[in-house]
Design a protein around this motif. Structure first.
Motif, mmCIF file in Angstrom:
data_model
loop_
_atom_site.group_PDB
_atom_site.id
_atom_site.type_symbol
_atom_site.label_atom_id
_atom_site.label_comp_id
_atom_site.label_asym_id
_atom_site.label_seq_id
_atom_site.Cartn_x
_atom_site.Cartn_y
_atom_site.Cartn_z
ATOM 1 N N GLN A 412 0.817 -1.210 0.000
ATOM 2 C CA GLN A 412 0.000 0.000 0.000
ATOM 3 C C GLN A 412 0.855 1.266 0.000
ATOM 4 O O GLN A 412 0.431 2.300 -0.516
ATOM 5 C CB GLN A 412 -0.897 0.014 1.242
ATOM 6 C CG GLN A 412 -1.755 -1.222 1.415
ATOM 7 C CD GLN A 412 -2.865 -1.286 0.386
ATOM 8 O OE1 GLN A 412 -3.571 -0.304 0.176
ATOM 9 N NE2 GLN A 412 -3.003 -2.429 -0.257
ATOM 10 N N ALA A 413 2.034 1.202 0.605
ATOM 11 C CA ALA A 413 2.910 2.365 0.712
ATOM 12 C C ALA A 413 4.304 1.900 1.088
ATOM 13 O O ALA A 413 4.499 0.785 1.579
ATOM 14 C CB ALA A 413 2.383 3.347 1.755
ATOM 15 N N TYR A 414 5.277 2.784 0.870
ATOM 16 C CA TYR A 414 6.647 2.459 1.265
ATOM 17 C C TYR A 414 7.377 3.738 1.646
ATOM 18 O O TYR A 414 6.930 4.856 1.369
ATOM 19 C CB TYR A 414 7.388 1.718 0.148
ATOM 20 C CG TYR A 414 7.813 2.585 -1.012
ATOM 21 C CD1 TYR A 414 9.031 3.271 -1.003
ATOM 22 C CD2 TYR A 414 6.991 2.720 -2.131
ATOM 23 C CE1 TYR A 414 9.415 4.069 -2.065
ATOM 24 C CE2 TYR A 414 7.367 3.518 -3.203
ATOM 25 C CZ TYR A 414 8.583 4.197 -3.163
ATOM 26 O OH TYR A 414 8.961 4.995 -4.211
ATOM 27 N N ALA A 415 8.537 3.567 2.276
ATOM 28 C CA ALA A 415 9.392 4.701 2.644
ATOM 29 C C ALA A 415 10.809 4.201 2.811
ATOM 30 O O ALA A 415 11.045 3.028 3.127
ATOM 31 C CB ALA A 415 8.905 5.356 3.932
ATOM 32 N N ASN A 416 11.757 5.104 2.567
ATOM 33 C CA ASN A 416 13.164 4.789 2.775
ATOM 34 C C ASN A 416 13.610 5.340 4.120
ATOM 35 O O ASN A 416 13.375 6.513 4.421
ATOM 36 C CB ASN A 416 14.020 5.404 1.668
ATOM 37 C CG ASN A 416 13.751 4.758 0.325
ATOM 38 O OD1 ASN A 416 14.120 3.621 0.086
ATOM 39 N ND2 ASN A 416 13.085 5.502 -0.566
ATOM 40 N N ASP A 417 14.239 4.492 4.897
ATOM 41 C CA ASP A 417 14.788 4.912 6.185
ATOM 42 C C ASP A 417 16.248 4.495 6.215
ATOM 43 O O ASP A 417 16.588 3.397 6.654
ATOM 44 C CB ASP A 417 14.015 4.273 7.332
ATOM 45 C CG ASP A 417 14.481 4.778 8.693
ATOM 46 O OD1 ASP A 417 15.222 5.771 8.725
ATOM 47 O OD2 ASP A 417 14.103 4.176 9.712
ATOM 48 N N GLY A 418 17.123 5.385 5.724
ATOM 49 C CA GLY A 418 18.528 5.011 5.583
ATOM 50 C C GLY A 418 18.652 3.962 4.495
ATOM 51 O O GLY A 418 18.183 4.134 3.368
ATOM 52 N N ASN A 419 19.276 2.843 4.825
ATOM 53 C CA ASN A 419 19.394 1.756 3.854
ATOM 54 C C ASN A 419 18.301 0.712 4.033
ATOM 55 O O ASN A 419 18.366 -0.373 3.466
ATOM 56 C CB ASN A 419 20.769 1.091 3.979
ATOM 57 C CG ASN A 419 20.943 0.397 5.323
ATOM 58 O OD1 ASN A 419 20.254 0.748 6.283
ATOM 59 N ND2 ASN A 419 21.857 -0.560 5.391
ATOM 60 N N LYS A 420 17.275 1.067 4.811
ATOM 61 C CA LYS A 420 16.159 0.143 5.032
ATOM 62 C C LYS A 420 14.966 0.519 4.168
ATOM 63 O O LYS A 420 14.709 1.704 3.910
ATOM 64 C CB LYS A 420 15.739 0.144 6.499
ATOM 65 C CG LYS A 420 16.683 -0.590 7.421
ATOM 66 C CD LYS A 420 16.103 -0.664 8.833
ATOM 67 C CE LYS A 420 17.020 -1.440 9.768
ATOM 68 N NZ LYS A 420 16.450 -1.524 11.134
ATOM 69 N N CYS A 421 14.243 -0.498 3.732
ATOM 70 C CA CYS A 421 13.020 -0.305 2.966
ATOM 71 C C CYS A 421 11.841 -0.692 3.854
ATOM 72 O O CYS A 421 11.725 -1.845 4.276
ATOM 73 C CB CYS A 421 13.044 -1.175 1.710
ATOM 74 S SG CYS A 421 11.537 -1.057 0.721
ATOM 75 N N LEU A 422 10.987 0.281 4.156
ATOM 76 C CA LEU A 422 9.818 0.039 4.992
ATOM 77 C C LEU A 422 8.598 -0.097 4.099
ATOM 78 O O LEU A 422 8.341 0.758 3.247
ATOM 79 C CB LEU A 422 9.615 1.187 5.983
ATOM 80 C CG LEU A 422 10.827 1.587 6.827
ATOM 81 C CD1 LEU A 422 10.456 2.738 7.753
ATOM 82 C CD2 LEU A 422 11.341 0.404 7.630
ATOM 83 N N VAL A 423 7.841 -1.166 4.298
ATOM 84 C CA VAL A 423 6.693 -1.458 3.447
ATOM 85 C C VAL A 423 5.459 -1.669 4.311
ATOM 86 O O VAL A 423 5.520 -2.355 5.339
ATOM 87 C CB VAL A 423 6.949 -2.707 2.575
ATOM 88 C CG1 VAL A 423 5.690 -3.085 1.794
ATOM 89 C CG2 VAL A 423 8.102 -2.451 1.614
ATOM 90 N N TRP A 424 4.336 -1.066 3.889
ATOM 91 C CA TRP A 424 3.049 -1.266 4.574
ATOM 92 C C TRP A 424 2.094 -1.976 3.608
ATOM 93 O O TRP A 424 1.827 -1.479 2.511
ATOM 94 C CB TRP A 424 2.451 0.075 4.989
ATOM 95 C CG TRP A 424 3.167 0.722 6.116
ATOM 96 C CD1 TRP A 424 2.861 0.646 7.436
ATOM 97 C CD2 TRP A 424 4.341 1.548 6.036
ATOM 98 N NE1 TRP A 424 3.765 1.364 8.193
ATOM 99 C CE2 TRP A 424 4.680 1.935 7.357
ATOM 100 C CE3 TRP A 424 5.135 2.006 4.983
ATOM 101 C CZ2 TRP A 424 5.769 2.750 7.635
ATOM 102 C CZ3 TRP A 424 6.224 2.803 5.264
ATOM 103 C CH2 TRP A 424 6.538 3.174 6.579
ATOM 104 N N THR A 425 1.599 -3.135 4.015
ATOM 105 C CA THR A 425 0.699 -3.909 3.152
ATOM 106 C C THR A 425 -0.752 -3.854 3.621
ATOM 107 O O THR A 425 -1.639 -4.285 2.895
ATOM 108 C CB THR A 425 1.144 -5.390 3.109
ATOM 109 O OG1 THR A 425 1.118 -5.928 4.435
ATOM 110 C CG2 THR A 425 2.543 -5.511 2.529
ATOM 111 N N LYS A 426 -0.992 -3.331 4.836
ATOM 112 C CA LYS A 426 -2.368 -3.241 5.338
ATOM 113 C C LYS A 426 -2.652 -1.815 5.790
ATOM 114 O O LYS A 426 -2.852 -0.926 4.982
ATOM 115 C CB LYS A 426 -2.577 -4.245 6.473
ATOM 116 C CG LYS A 426 -2.512 -5.698 6.016
ATOM 117 C CD LYS A 426 -2.788 -6.648 7.181
ATOM 118 C CE LYS A 426 -2.722 -8.100 6.727
ATOM 119 N NZ LYS A 426 -2.974 -9.045 7.846
#
Length: 740
Positions: A412-426
């Protein structure tokens, strides 16, 4: 026709409420022979609380629910503090409800007729009973206290003035308590109510018109000795900090200073409670907004005044704006809005414009298989909590967050936090708008049609700005000069009012009594007693005078001899600085320091009351009597003592001034350092003398000390001499220490 029905209902409800006041007797008891029916009520003996039937939506015609609840009898609008059947609302005709004692329990019955029965579902809780006309009457148990320990016919339910409904095994107040409402708290914590550690909690209403258990609760953490607010029984988002026993308050409750509210933790019986001034009405409430509030009833304004609200920032409440809702603390209420491409989803039964608990839902659903979805960047965001995944990007198949999210239809959405990939599926909870150049960019997946709409909105906004901006700039230039003048005037008034508020607050704290580290109140003396003790500050009572005022000997009414320091009225020290000095001296109490016994603030007078030291050797005061002979130091020989100390300092760095009776039972280095500091404390100019906080720093560190100047042994100040310190510390107050 519908309006007519509504008016008829309002008239009907008004008549019932009116009749309830007529039928409510002065009794505070429900007994076997004295049940409550319909809108009848009971009232506590002191006429403080009332218990009976109520509806949270008296102005509505359809979907009315009734509850057995408790409220303040003389507070309007009606303020509910306890609800019995929170999860089992009553509907239909209120006249059929009966609250009675049965089999040792307090039970809420719905006496439903056979006619009504045919229109309702389920009969598991109903039992038929014959009546004279041959019809059937069904008893439905809606709510019960659930007590199984008594079958006595003398069981009674009594409403106390504390707001506690108790079920006891007999008519006497000493009878055993079988059940009490304080053990089953709703959203309100009343004074005297006890939270059982590890089991009980206060739960918010679902909404302002629905008392069923909501999403937010208040609990007590027995390990950290702190109150915590929790969302959905799983996510804690605020803590009061530990309970300070000596303050009887929590670390996170500075607003309670000066009030008479105190918390008590009883570990032996595993509960925490709080008490207040019995003349005031206080209540602690877990609000539907997720904020924990302390409210007091303001008699003159006839309204509840909020003294404490935590978290103080609504955006810090977990899930305050629901899924895909953005919270902005600088936004006018409500602080919530939906992200672009989403619309607000109302909670069931709620029409409150400030209620975003239902979150936001998409205006256009995604069709991942068409591959025409796009990502909308939302800048300056505090990212949503609890991402579905938080993985480190590698040089593998997916090199960016975007490519990873595009390949996953559930993303549903994503964001970059440094070298991490944050993903929201719900869900994406707790999105928060921050100031410019702060936070992260939140990339929201939207259908292409929503992206076009969003871009059009931005374009229209930019065009509007290009037209409006020159006009605004011209207006700003024209009014700038006025604002500069107003700013100087207003800022001066604000500073003056702030100082007045601080002075008033300090005076209230001082007059209310400060507490020392032992938990005891410092003595607050009135000016009249001090005048009597010093014979109106007689010269015969004067012991000496320093840079900040004279010191007098006095005798209190209890016979105790004291030394009273009268701060000079010419001193620039205000009440706030005086309060800080008193607080600091309290914290510095030590067996080797002259003890502060009390203080006085009255009119322009500011006085400190110390224990009186009679004329004898300092080592006797510190170490007790010895069999050897000693040198005695007389207070009236202060100047000669200082001269002797200075001479010793010049010749032996102060070693010769140390009494031989101590026989080496000390550290020579520490003794010399104390003498060094003492000489700094008797410098002629007050600016050359260290403050109390600097003295504490000097005594607790080995830093190089300033070189003392030769005292002139008088009260004459030597021009603008000033001591340059070779160290830097944060000063707790602006108070300077005078020589003793």
């Amino acid at each position: 026709m519908q309006i007519c029905k509504k008016n008829v209902f309002l008239l009907y409800y008004g008549v019932l409420v009116f009749l309830s006041f007529q039928v409510s007797s002065s009794t505070d008891t429900i007994s076997t022979n004295q049940p409550l029916s319909g809108f009848e009520t009971i009232v506590s003996s002191g006429d403080i609380f009332e218990l009976g039937l109520f509806t949270p939506t008296p102005d509505t015609y359809d979907h009315r629910n009734y509850y057995i609840g408790m409220w303040y009898r003389h507070v309007s609008p009606q303020t509910i503090v306890w609800v019995a059947n929170r999860e089992s609302p009553l509907g239909g005709d209120a006249s059929t409800y009966l609250l009675k004692i049965l089999d040792g329990n307090l039970i809420l019955h719905d006496n439903i007729s056979a006619t009504r029965k045919s229109h309702t579902e389920g009969t598991s809780r109903r039992s038929p009973q014959k009546i004279s006309e041959g019809n059937l009457l069904f008893h439905e148990t809606v709510w019960s206290t659930g007590v199984n320990s008594s079958m006595s016919k003398d069981v009674q339910a009594v409403l106390l003035d504390s707001g506690n409904l108790v079920l006891r095994d007999g008519p006497n107040s000493s009878a055993a308590v079988l059940w009490q409402s304080f053990d089953h708290p709703p959203d309100t914590w009343l004074p005297g109510g006890k939270i059982r550690l590890g089991s009980q909690l206060f739960t918010s209403w679902e909404s302002l018109i629905d008392p069923s258990p909501g999403r937010y609760s208040l609990e007590f953490d027995p390990k950290l000795h702190s109150l915590v607010t929790v969302w959905n029984r799983s996510k804690s988002y605020w803590s009061s900090g530990p309970l300070y026993d000596w303050l009887q308050s929590f670390k996170g409750f500075p607003e309670l200073q000066g009030t008479k509210l105190s918390f008590t933790l009883n570990m032996d019986e595993s509960y925490i409670t709080f008490s207040v001034d019995p003349q005031s009405r206080y209540r602690l409430v877990m609000g539907v907004s997720g904020q924990f509030m302390l409210q007091v009833w303001h008699v003159d304004l006839q309204s509840w005044r909020v003294i404490l609200s935590q978290p103080d920032n609504r955006c810090d409440v977990y899930n305050s704006c629901g899924s895909f809702g953005i919270c902005n603390e600088n936004r006018e209420p409500p602080p919530c809005r939906c992200v672009l491409g989403f619309k607000r989803e109302f909670s069931q039964g709620s029409d409150d414009s400030n209620d975003y608990s239902g979150g936001c839902k998409r205006e256009t659903y995604l069709h991942c298989y068409k591959r025409n979805d796009e990502f909308l960047p939302i800048e300056n965001m505090k990212l949503a909590t609890d991402p579905t995944t938080a993985s480190v990007l590698t040089s593998g198949t997916f090199t960016t967050c975007a490519s990873r999210c595009v390949a996953d239809c559930s993303c549903q959405a994503y964001a970059n936090d440094g070298n991490k990939c944050l993903v929201w599926t719900k869900d994406a909870f707790n999105l928060q708008q921050l100031d410019a150049n702060k936070g992260h960019t939140f990339f929201l997946r939207l259908a292409s049609s929503n992206i076009s709409t969003a871009n059009n909105r931005k374009t229209e906004h930019s065009k509007g700005k290009s037209i409006v901006l020159p006009v605004v700039l011209a207006s700003l230039v024209a009014t700038a000069a006025c604002f500069v003048g107003l700013y100087c005037c207003i800022s001066s008034r604000i500073r003056r009012k702030k100082k007045q508020r601080d002075e008033k607050h300090s005076r209230e704290l001082l007059e209310g009594g400060l507490i020392d580290d032992a938990g005891e109140n410092m003595c607050y003396l009135n000016l009249h007693d001090i005048m009597v003790a010093t014979n109106s500050f007689s010269r015969k009572k004067k012991l000496g005078e320093g840079g900040f005022g004279p010191v007098y000997k006095g005798k209190l009414p209890n016979g105790m001899e004291v030394a009273i320091k009268r701060l000079s009225k010419k001193s620039s020290q205000g009440l706030t600085e005086f309060k800080n000095e008193v607080v600091l001296i309290i914290k510095l109490q030590h067996k080797n320091l002259v003890r502060l016994l009390g203080y006085c603030v009255e009119g322009d007078e500011k006085l400190l009351i110390y224990e009186y030291m009679s004329n004898k050797s300092l080592d006797v005061l510190l170490f007790g009597e010895h069999t050897d002979s000693f040198k005695f130091v007389h207070n009236d020989q202060k100047h000669s003592l200082i001269a002797y100390a200075w001479e010793s300092w010049c010749e032996t760095k102060g070693v010769s001034i140390i009494d031989e009776a101590l026989c080496g039972s000390y550290s020579l280095e520490e003794a010399v350092r104390c003498i060094h500091i003492a000489l700094l404390c008797v410098q002629d100019h007050p600016k050359d003398r260290p403050t109390i906080s600097q003295i504490v720093y000097m005594l607790s560190n080995d830093n190089t000390l300033p070189i003392p100047k030769q005292p002139t042994f008088s009260n004459v100040l030597n021009g603008d001499q000033q001591l340059d310190y070779v160290f830097s510390i944060n000063e707790a107050t602006q108070t300077e220490l005078e020589a003793r």
